[in-house]
Design an enzyme around this catalytic site. Structure first.
Site, PDB file in Angstrom:
ATOM      1  CG  ASN A  55     -62.335  75.836  12.621  1.00  0.00           C
ATOM      2  OD1 ASN A  55     -62.059  75.957  13.696  1.00  0.00           O
ATOM      3  ND2 ASN A  55     -61.828  75.440  11.444  1.00  0.00           N
ATOM      4  CD  GLU A  57     -62.923  71.570   9.195  1.00  0.00           C
ATOM      5  OE1 GLU A  57     -61.964  72.254   8.635  1.00  0.00           O
ATOM      6  OE2 GLU A  57     -62.663  70.334   9.235  1.00  0.00           O
ATOM      7  CD  GLU A  68     -63.971  84.420  11.593  1.00  0.00           C
ATOM      8  OE1 GLU A  68     -64.293  83.083  11.509  1.00  0.00           O
ATOM      9  OE2 GLU A  68     -63.038  84.854  10.899  1.00  0.00           O
ATOM     10  CB  CYS A 106     -64.767  83.864   5.123  1.00  0.00           C
ATOM     11  SG  CYS A 106     -66.280  83.691   5.661  1.00  0.00           S
ATOM     12  CB  CYS A 109     -67.066  85.700   9.073  1.00  0.00           C
ATOM     13  SG  CYS A 109     -67.454  84.017   9.356  1.00  0.00           S
TER      14      CYS A 109
END
Ligand SMILES: [Zn+2]
Length: 152
Positions: A55, A57, A68, A106, A109
């Site tokens: 990830n 950010e 992902e 999520c 994804c």
């Protein structure tokens, strides 16, 4: 030569652990200064190649991207468009294994992966190399919308 033998998207225990280890290694590279929730993903393609993502950010929070999709972007950019399995590992630094939750992909994804799912794509969500849950993407994204929907 790949260390994975992709057979109907079923992996041996050693292959699963290898994939999870790659996800955990990718997690270490996550850029998550705001949530401090680091996620790594390792995506196994039907040709045996593995692509990882973490990830990332952003100060403008909505601009961040999940591990992902980061892995999926790498795979597609390298010409791999059939995904067999993905391992995901996500938790805050310093969190003991028994205190880690399971960081499932999520909704965005799940949809993104579905586009490239080779049959029954597996999703391994891990607390560690040996502690994980296995699901079919088609279960996590029941009745998902995909390329076939556009053919009718
Ligand atoms: Zn996501």
């Amino acid at each position: 030569m790949s260390e994975f033998q992709v057979r109907n998207n079923e992996l041996s225990e050693l292959e699963v652990q290898t994939l999870i280890a790659a996800a955990i290694a990718a997690r270490d590279k996550a850029y998550a200064p705001y949530s401090e929730f680091k996620v790594g993903a390792a995506l196994l393609c039907s040709d045996g190649r593995v692509f990882s993502g973490c990830n990332v950010e952003n100060a403008a929070y909505g601009a961040g991207i999940c591990a992902e999709r980061g892995a999926a972007m790498q795979a597609v950019a390298e010409g791999a468009q059939e995904f067999s399995a993905i391992a995901v590992a996500g938790w805050k630094d310093g969190r003991a294994e028994q205190d880690r939750g399971l960081a499932y992909p999520c909704g965005i994804c799940r949809q993104f992966l579905n586009e490239f799912s080779a049959g029954h794509m597996k999703v391994y969500v891990a607390r560690s190399i040996t502690d994980y849950e296995k699901n079919d993407l088609s279960t996590l994204l029941l009745h998902g919308f995909g390329p076939k929907n556009l053919e009718v």
